[in-house]
Design a protein around this motif. Structure first.
Motif, short mmCIF file in Angstrom:
data_model
loop_
_atom_site.label_atom_id
_atom_site.label_comp_id
_atom_site.label_asym_id
_atom_site.label_seq_id
_atom_site.Cartn_x
_atom_site.Cartn_y
_atom_site.Cartn_z
N SER A 166 1.10 -1.23 -0.56
CA SER A 166 -0.02 -0.22 -0.26
C SER A 166 1.06 0.71 -0.36
CB SER A 166 -1.12 0.25 1.04
OG SER A 166 -1.82 -0.52 0.98
N GLN A 173 -8.62 -0.16 -1.44
CA GLN A 173 -8.73 -1.93 -0.01
C GLN A 173 -10.10 -1.84 0.13
OE1 GLN A 173 -5.27 -2.72 1.81
NE2 GLN A 173 -6.93 -5.55 2.40
N ASP A 181 -5.48 -1.24 -4.68
CA ASP A 181 -4.18 -2.02 -4.16
C ASP A 181 -5.41 -2.98 -3.27
OD1 ASP A 181 -3.51 -2.16 -1.85
OD2 ASP A 181 -3.46 -0.76 -0.71
N GLU A 182 -4.69 -3.89 -3.45
CA GLU A 182 -6.41 -4.99 -2.89
C GLU A 182 -7.99 -4.83 -3.04
OE1 GLU A 182 -5.04 -7.02 0.94
OE2 GLU A 182 -3.02 -6.06 1.03
MG LIG Z 1 -2.18 -2.70 2.28
#
Ligand SMILES: [Mg+2]
Ligand SMILES: Nc1ncnc2c1ncn2[C@@H]1O[C@H](COP(=O)(O)OP(=O)(O)O)[C@@H](O)[C@H]1O
Lengths: 343, 308
Positions: A58, A102, A183-184
């Protein structure tokens, strides 16, 4: 080779950590979250970034969009170095690089309607557009990501996680960026919905010719999306290779350990046989191991690993592994890893 | 802006047919608030007191500064509350109609409370949100300034101001306004610090939304719950402050009056058997404080459902 869209060299991010109750004149300790990452990204390409939680994925993403200060170089296709640009100069590039977060719900302002959330990048970067035009574009974008345009006046909490992530994707796409950093994007979603969101991303990427940086914490998610995969450990690149190479012939022991944990959909395959467990916990990024950062958990670690930092050795032009002794793990090494795990 | 969005909504409705209206977090909170008995009772009390302040004067038979020579000197016997002579709440020690004076005192006290709270909301919210969002050195300087202002014994300063520059409504508002926002700015700053790291603020920063717009569009709307709760609790605090100053004899000036001044006068004549002079202003004072506290509590429950 054509010019890369983004060329990152020796990117580093560190945070100053001040323990609770420390006196103000005591120098804070440095936490190196990203420690010298190199990669480049071609237009239209997808780079998967994989690593355990806490390894700096991240932070790397946030450094690329200018949310945390970083050092090193990140050269955009026009030759401009994005690191250390002032807010004014960065504005132009913010439009080109968008991010998907995320936690789908947490990344949407609970007090704004979906329409206003998706319109915000447009309002920021295209203040000249009339309100009706903005609204029309938001409606079209909602349709594109699979949302009903008549839900434009609803609030984020009225949507499911998957729908929220579609809203986040719509917000990222509305200003027609060239690079999206995810990000994820599916880690917080149900498995059944993960596939839908990933397929949506792949479809949109093909349609719009986007470049994608796709972050995940395990290799199975990245597999279908990525052209190339980069494996991070404690803020450092362990291995970077074209996806097919990396999955077929991983050269770094860490990559092999991660891969052995990926479920294989082949019923004849004995998952337990090839399993390489990772002993112990991730070392603290405040006090990373000397030499190779992975050596404390590596079944192949030798004296040299503690002394010298391995330089990424190219096995092929585009396959690099940062290991003194790259290559497949032997049966003895796997047995040693199991023994360490059992202890 | 308002006209624009209305027009647009109408247009869009015609184009897209049935557009679904969202259930905003505010609407949810309103529903929870309306279901809260205590809060609704408090609200009813406040509406009643406000109506009394605004319209009560129309029913008065006497004006607030008129002396009733018929009861003068014999207030304890003739000045009792009575419908017959038009002194519904009786008269004060000088023979002035207590009903008219209570209406007037209610107006002044409510105004002091509301103006004080309004200043606190405006100044405190913007100041605290700015300090918290910008952070770093700016935050340090801004909050140390608040600390310094807070460390001054404000009651002492306020009394000094009133003595030096004479007692006047504007002086009173100035004094109360100066102190009321300090606490609010601290609360808002604390909330902003925790909001600042939420992902949707990061998202806005990544988009490139300018800082002032992040504060106004993302931070402040998410703070309003806390601000609303604190503001409703601040109104009675302001009223109490004003009452205390008036009780000391430094507040609003005759012929104007306030609850504090009326209670002070009533308490002074308690021994002469004219209890109604204390009872009526005290009654309004107390129920209003209760009303505000109930509403404040209800707002907190309604806006922050996690806490229940
Ligand atoms: Mg992360
Ligand atoms: N703002 C910050 N301040 C201090 N440390 C941070 C901050 N953000 C991240 N870190 C630290 O940096 C490391 C990497 O975090 P992160 O990039 O979030 O990892 P990942 O996304 O791979 O799980 C972690 O050890 C984390 O504690």
């Amino acid at each position: 080779m054509a010019r890369p869209l983004l060329d990152v060299r020796d990117l580093r991010v560190s945070f100053a950590i001040r323990p609770d109750g420390a006196l103000p004149w005591v120098a804070p300790r440095r936490l190196q979250a990203v420690g010298g990452v190199d990669f480049s990204l071609a237009p239209g390409e997808t780079l998967g970034i994989v690593g355990e939680s806490g390894c700096g994925k991240s932070t790397l993403a946030r450094a690329l969009v200018g949310l945390v200060p970083a050092t090193g170089r990140a050269e955009w296709i026009d030759g401009r170095d994005l690191i250390g640009l002032g807010p004014r100069q960065m504005m132009r590039y913010r439009r080109e690089i968008q991010m998907v977060f995320q936690d789908p719900l947490a990344s949407l302002n609970p007090r704004m309607t979906v329409g206003r959330i998706i319109a915000e990048p447009l309002r920021t970067h295209r203040p000249d557009l009339p309100a009706a035009e903005i609204r029309a574009r938001v409606g079209a974008m909602m349709e594109k990501v699979g949302l009903l345009p008549n839900q434009i006046n609803r609030y984020p909490h009225e949507f499911s996680g998957g729908q929220c992530q579609r809203i986040g994707i719509a917000r990222a796409l509305i200003v027609e960026p060239r690079l999206i950093i995810c990000d994820e994007p599916v880690s917080a979603l149900d498995v059944s919905i993960q596939a839908q969101v990933i397929n949506l991303l792949i479809g949109l990427q093909r349609e719009l010719g986007l470049s994608l940086v796709f972050i995940a914490h395990d290799l199975s998610v990245v597999r279908h999306v990525s052209d190339r995969v980069m494996v991070l450990y404690l803020g450092k690149v362990m291995e970077i290779a074209p996806a097919a190479d990396l999955y077929a012939a991983p050269r770094h022991p860490y990559t092999q350990a991660l891969l052995s944990a990926v479920p294989v959909p082949d019923p004849g395959h004995d998952a337990a046989a090839g399993m390489v467990p990772l002993a112990g916990d991730l070392p603290s990024p405040m006090a990373p191991p000397s030499g190779c950062v992975f050596r404390t958990r590596c079944p192949r670690a030798e004296a040299r690993c503690a002394e010298a930092v391995p330089v990424p050795s190219p096995a092929a032009a585009d396959h690099r592994a940062a290991c003194h002794f790259p290559g497949p793990l032997s049966a003895a090494e796997i047995a040693r890893a199991r023994a360490a795990e059992a202890r | 802006m308002v006209i624009d969005s209305q027009k647009m909504q109408a247009l869009a409705r015609r184009m897209a047919g049935a557009e679904i209206r969202g259930r905003s977090p505010w609407a949810d909170a309103r529903r929870r608030f309306l279901r809260n008995r205590a809060a609704m009772t408090g609200l009813a009390i406040l509406v009643g007191v406000t109506a009394f302040a605004l319209a009560g004067g129309a029913f008065a038979q006497w004006s607030h500064d008129e002396l009733d020579f018929g009861v003068m000197g014999q207030v304890a016997t003739l000045g009792q509350p009575s419908i017959a002579n038009g002194h519904y709440f009786g008269t004060d020690d000088l023979g002035r109609d207590l009903y008219a004076r209570t209406v007037q005192g209610t107006q002044v006290s409510l105004m002091v409370g509301v103006v004080g709270a309004a200043i606190a909301v405006l100044v405190g919210t913007l100041y605290g949100a700015t300090a918290g969002y910008v952070g770093g050195r700016t935050d340090q300087i801004m909050m140390r300034a608040v600390d310094i202002l807070m460390s001054i014994p404000y009651m002492f300063v306020l009394i000094l101001l009133l003595v030096m520059f004479g007692r006047s409504m504007s002086m009173l508002f100035l004094g109360i306004g100066l102190i009321s926002w300090l606490d609010m700015s601290r609360i808002v700053r604390g909330q902003t610090l925790s909001l600042k790291n939420r992902e949707f603020i990061e998202a806005a920063r990544a988009i490139g939304v300018p800082a002032w717009r992040i504060v106004l569009r993302h931070i402040v709307p998410n703070l309003l719950g806390v601000v609303a709760v604190y503001a409703t609790l601040l109104v009675p605090l302001m009223i109490l402050t004003e009452s205390f100053i008036s009780f000391l004899g430094l507040g609003v000036q005759e012929p104007l009056t306030s609850w504090g001044a009326l209670i002070s006068e009533g308490a002074g004549t308690m021994n002469y058997g004219t209890l109604w002079q204390l009872a009526f202003p005290l009654f309004f004072f107390c129920i209003t404080l209760f009303g505000f506290f109930f509403v404040g509590d209800g707002l907190r429950d309604a806006l922050d459902p996690k806490d229940r």
